[in-house]
Structures are given as C-alpha cells and as structure tokens.
Scaffold this active site. Structure first.
Site: not given
Lengths: 144, 398
Positions: A64-68
C-alpha cells in the site's frame, strides 16, 4: 536449543537482534501501524494489535501507501519501531525509511531480503533472531 | 544522492537513469521526522533539478477553516508544506498530478510517489516509475536521477496474473461502482505480481481506471496493471503478457465482487453522518457527474458532503460556475488535502458514505470513521434524502 544460519540480501545494512514477530500478511506501515504505540492498527490485518517495538519483524513484503517510509523512519526515531526487518520480497519504501532514520539520527534498523526457503524456515515457534547485514550480504542467525 | 545510491544498491540496479519529472508525497506530515528531513534539505540549500509537483498536505491552505485538528499539528503540517515549496516544488497539492495538463508521456521515465499516482502513471499513461515513497521522491527530484530498476525496466512490466471478467454481467462492467471494488479485489490477490484485467469494456474511462488503480494500490502493492484493449501497453492479451503464458489466472465472479464490496463497509446500519468523495482527487468529469446526479436538489441539513480535489480543477469548476451551484446544494469542496488524512469531517454519530475503495480502506484507522462504501449515485441520493439509500438494481444476484 537449536541454532540455524541463513544468508540474505541486504537492503539496509546494520546489526540487530531480538525476538521475532512474524506477520502472515503484508502490512502498510502508513495507516496500518501507530508509531506512537508501536502496534499494528490496521483493523483488516489478521494480526491487528501485535506490537512490533524492539522485535525483529518478519513479513512477506510491505503493502500500500508510499507514505510508509515516513512512518518507519518516525517509529525508528521514537524507538517504537522494529529492530530489524526481514522480508521475502524487496520493498524499497520500507528500505528508504530505514536509510533516512540512519542518516538523520544514526539509528540502525537493518532490512534484509531472504530467499523462499530461508524465509519459510524462519517463522516457526518462539525465535530469537540475530541480524548482521553487511553492504551486500546478510547473515541471519536464529535460536529457538 | 547517498539515499538514491543506497536505494539503487538495495534494488540491485547497476546504473542510474535520468528522470524528467517528480511527484513528491513527503509533504504530508507524519511526525517530527518529516520536518527534520525537509528542513535539513532546506538548510543545506537544496533545490529540485526537474519539474516537481506536490501531493496533498495536512491542511487545505485555501480553506483553512475546514481543519478541525490539533492546532500544533496543523502548524507543523503547514511548516512542512512551506519547506517543500522553498525547495522549488510546485504547490500543486494534489494526489492526481496526472490531471494536470503537463502530464508524462508514454515511455517517459519519472520519479513519482503516492501509490495511486504511481499506478496511474505506469498503467494508464505508460510512463515509467518505480513505486517511490516519501524521502526518495525529493531525493530523485533534487538529483534528477533514479535507479534503473523495477518498473523502469521493460522486463519487469510484463503482466503475470490474469483476472478474467467474462463472468461479470455487462451492466456492472459499465458502472463506475465496479472499478474501486475490482481494484480492491485485484490488489488483495496479486501480491507483488503485475496484474492483467481481461474483459473490461473498451469505453472504460480514465476516471474508472483511476478508481481501479487506487483500489489495487491500497489493498495491495500494485504499481502497474494492464487492461487488455484499454491501457497502452496491452493492445492484446499476448502483448500484456509479453508473449509468455500467465503465471496465474483468476475468474472474477459477481459473488467475489459482492464480498469485496461488503468488506469495504464497517457501518451499514448506522444513520448517515456525511458523504466523502474525491479520493483520489475528483476530476472535472466527476464534478460534471456530481452536478448531474444532484439535479438541482439540496443535501439534507445536518449531513456533510465533501468533495476533495486539486486547485487546478477548483479553478476550472469556478470558471464554469459549478462551484456556486455546489455551494447552493450544500456541497463543500476541499482542496490541497483529503478528508481521510486530516480531520475535516465534523464529528458525530453515524457512517460516512464514500464511493472510494481507498477512502473506505484507510479512513476507519486514520480518522476513526464508520464507513459505508457505495456508488456515486447512492452517495448523492442518500445525502439528499438524509438517510442511507441503496440501489436495488445495482448489483445483480445480490
């Protein structure tokens, strides 16, 4: 007590050891992990509630998210993150988070990718894991 | 550069390549580390070397009064947004940079972050980006370089797992509601492979592909999908598979889709608190559809209705007089951020309805909302009625 040794590919170098926590399914750190408490908070994850702080995190891959990257780095900064991350598949997003924490704060959280056989052998029972990740190759020692 | 090289080593790349543009996701505040990193770059005098757009931040800078969160966190969010602008990034504040006029062309190498933007750039535009995330995005923007690895390389863009749609009725295949649900299903089943969808109508729109991609990238790690006859690298199934056989094939059934649809809702029987659409950011066509669905009626008093979008789309709806129409109808337009990453929706009892699988996936943990996933038409009619309305005709065999 039995001791096993496996070789892996280093994504982020460093040394660490701790008790293993095995996540059966990939976790998105952003939205799925709370860097304040160190717990998995994604309600749809089968291991919601598991605490990753000071553990050697073993999971197939990120998700999922590239904010990880930010959430991993923030957890390492706060000391709520895992001590090392062992993956089946390379995950650049998690690797960058660990690299930035090392650059900014000098705190190491090695990230290592293992082959299918080595990865499969890790997750059984209560395991103590020692990670020694050099520039390219990593050695994983497990004691159970 | 040290981080770009570290990543190249981690990905097994033996060279770097030039990237033409970057899209930066690091401007959304995730804690002290966000500021420490950006302000270290600003202090060091860094500037981006290539055109660089910015993803959503924590605040709607055009409508700051919408923010209901902690004041200090808001200030930090704003400081971070300022830091990225002073690095030379364009204050686009959108998760849909592909809706800007100067989007990447087919085959162009770019360094994009934000999972839905990555999957759109690769799949729908045929541009080439790896799944970049916070920090590496701006490192690539400053250096203009990225590792020659992952989805930048042709051999890693071959489809591997085929999802066949032949068992899904035509009517559902043409409805917007299918795409986020199908995306969520594909993301959950694909793992790290490149999925191919066979059997989508040739008339499938960019907004439908946007919803499909956003679904795959929130339930899974998909950075590229192919839709046979629809996306540019998949004129045929053979082309999508790179001339080889698929590693796996899955027959998608209506029952699978209904099960996924249900899994996207956490609050089906609650009263209706609000509606949130525009995740990823609403396009001009989606605003046009919203106005058509409203048909001159007004959202019931006490029900919030939020549409998230980018500034460039806001300007266009303003020019067309649609913003005024929406304001009259009781619809709030949110820019620069999104209603699931920051507290905007007023607290209260009941579910928030959304037509977005991504919103439905992240909102329960992020902002503590009860979610009801529905079609756009169900969202709008429910908001007008002030109570949850389901279209009995929408899902066959339900």
């Amino acid at each position: 007590m039995t001791e096993d040794r496996a070789d892996g590919h280093t994504l982020v170098p460093g040394r660490a050891s701790g008790a293993a926590v095995v996540l059966e399914e990939p976790l998105s750190f952003w939205g799925g992990f709370d860097p304040v408490t160190g717990a998995v908070v994604d309600p749809s994850h089968p291991q919601a509630g598991a605490v990753l702080t000071d553990r050697v995190l073993i999971m197939p891959s990120g998700r999922g998210s590239s904010s990880s990257s930010s959430v991993v780095a923030e957890a390492i900064r706060r000391g709520t993150g895992p001590r090392a991350i062992l993956l089946r598949h390379p995950d650049p997003i998690l690797a960058v988070g660990a690299m930035v924490a090392a650059e900014l704060y000098g705190r190491s959280c090695p990230v290592v990718v293992l082959g299918a056989g080595e990865y499969g052998a890790l997750g059984e029972g209560e395991v103590e894991v020692e990670v020694e990740a050099g520039p390219d190759r990593a050695v994983i020692r497990t004691r159970r | 550069m040290r981080i770009v090289l570290g990543l190249a080593r981690a990905m097994g790349a033996d060279r770097l390549l030039d990237v033409r543009s970057a899209h930066v996701d690091g401007c959304l505040y995730h804690g002290q580390v966000s500021l420490d990193f950006a302000e270290r770059l600003v202090t060091g005098g860094a500037r981006v070397a290539i055109p660089t757009t910015l993803n959503v931040g924590a605040l709607d800078l055009l409508h700051p009064e919408l923010y209901r969160g902690d004041r200090e966190a808001g200030e930090r969010g704003r400081r971070l947004m300022d830091a990225y602008v002073s690095l030379g990034c364009r204050p686009s504040w959108t998760c849909a940079p592909y809706q800007l006029p100067e989007r990447p062309s087919f085959g162009e190498h770019v360094a994009w972050a934000e999972s839905n933007a990555i999957v759109f750039a690769n799949s729908v535009l045929g541009a080439r980006t790896e799944r970049y995330g916070d920090f590496i995005d701006v490192c690539a923007a400053i250096t203009g370089r990225a590792p020659d690895a992952g989805l930048h390389r042709a051999e890693n863009r071959r489809g591997q797992i085929v999802f066949r749609m032949s068992g899904v009725p035509e009517r559902l295949l043409r409805d917007d509601v299918l795409f986020p649900v199908l995306g969520h299903l594909i993301g959950a089943r694909t793992g790290t492979m490149v999925p191919v969808v066979q059997g989508l109508p040739l008339t499938t729109t960019e907004d439908q592909l946007k919803a499909l991609g956003a679904g795959t990238a929130s339930s899974g790690s998909v950075g590229l999908f192919h839709a046979v006859g629809v996306t540019p690298e998949a004129p045929t199934l053979e082309a999508a598979l790179g001339g080889r056989g698929p590693d796996r094939e899955i027959e998608v059934t209506t029952r699978d889709l209904v099960r996924v649809r249900d899994s996207l809702s956490t609050g089906t029987s609650s009263p209706l608190r609000a509606v949130s659409i525009g995740t990823p950011h609403a396009s001009l066509a989606e605003f046009e559809q919203l106005i058509r669905l409203l048909g001159g009626s007004r959202v019931k008093a006490g029900v919030g209705f939020f549409v998230s979008t980018g500034r460039h789309i806001l300007r266009q709806i303003e020019e067309r007089g649609w913003l005024e129409v929406l304001a009259q109808a009781g619809v709030s337009v949110v820019t620069d951020t999104c209603t699931y990453v920051t507290p905007i929706i007023p607290p209260g009892r009941g579910a928030v309805m959304t037509n977005s699988a991504k919103w439905a996936h992240y909102a329960p943990a992020n902002i503590g909302a009860q979610v009801l996933f529905a079609s756009s038409a169900e969202c709008v009619r429910s908001a007008v009625l002030g109570t949850i309305w389901r279209d009995p005709e929408l899902w066959p065999d339900d």
